[in-house]
Design an enzyme around this catalytic site. Structure first.
Site, PDB file in Angstrom:
ATOM      1  N   HIS A 118       1.504   6.784  -0.695  1.00  0.00           N
ATOM      2  CA  HIS A 118       0.697   5.989   0.239  1.00  0.00           C
ATOM      3  C   HIS A 118      -0.720   5.900  -0.324  1.00  0.00           C
ATOM      4  CE1 HIS A 118      -1.417   4.887   3.921  1.00  0.00           C
ATOM      5  NE2 HIS A 118      -0.241   4.561   4.438  1.00  0.00           N
ATOM      6  N   HIS A 160       0.806  -1.222   0.000  1.00  0.00           N
ATOM      7  CA  HIS A 160       0.000   0.000   0.000  1.00  0.00           C
ATOM      8  C   HIS A 160       0.842   1.277   0.000  1.00  0.00           C
ATOM      9  CE1 HIS A 160       1.067  -0.032   4.221  1.00  0.00           C
ATOM     10  NE2 HIS A 160       0.594   1.217   4.320  1.00  0.00           N
TER      11      HIS A 160
END
Length: 161
Positions: A84, A69
């Site tokens: 992110h 992620h």
């Protein structure tokens, strides 16, 4: 169009492109206090309209979270930044994410870094906000929005000096 990441010697501004396509916002509007308060660094966020993430400038991949992620990068000029995807997406344990790069790999602007399934992120995470965080710029340097609203990946998103 600006180069994706260049120094303008006249104004000493550094321009940085968006790695994401979607709606551009300042990081202070992040739906997570840690990011919104700039505890991890200044930057910007995009609410994505597609799930492809591109290298915004020539960089070296410095880390990839096991959960896929987030990716850390070091721009060729020495600026450290992190991409992110979503808020609380670590709990997905990589579900819905595909990474196309590896640690230590040098990437060119426009190279595909990762892809994510927006529907999976929206269903299972707190938010789908995608963040670009400058983890090492001096506190005296502020990130300024170069545009508003919708941005296409690789369009100039912000500048700082």
């Amino acid at each position: 169009m600006f180069n994706l990441f260049k120094k303008n010697n006249t104004h000493k501004k550094t321009y940085f492109a968006s790695p994401f396509t979607g709606e551009l916002h300042p990081i202070t509007e992040a739906p997570d206090e840690t990011f919104a308060s700039k505890m991890t660094g200044d930057g910007f966020l995009v609410y994505p309209t597609n799930g492809t993430v591109y290298a915004p400038t020539d960089s070296t991949v410095t880390f990839i979270f096991d959960t896929k992620h987030a990716i850390g990068l070091l721009a060729d000029d020495g600026t450290e930044y992190m991409l992110h995807i979503g808020i609380d997406t670590v709990k997905l344990q990589g579900q819905g994410f595909t990474v196309f790069v590896e640690n230590g790999q040098h990437v060119k602007k426009g190279d595909k870094l990762l892809a994510f399934d927006i529907a999976v992120v929206k269903e299972h995470a707190t938010s789908d906000a995608c963040l670009c965080i400058f983890t090492d710029i001096e506190k005296s340097k502020a990130v300024h929005m170069a545009t508003e609203g919708l941005v296409t990946a690789l369009d100039t998103a912000i500048w700082f000096e």
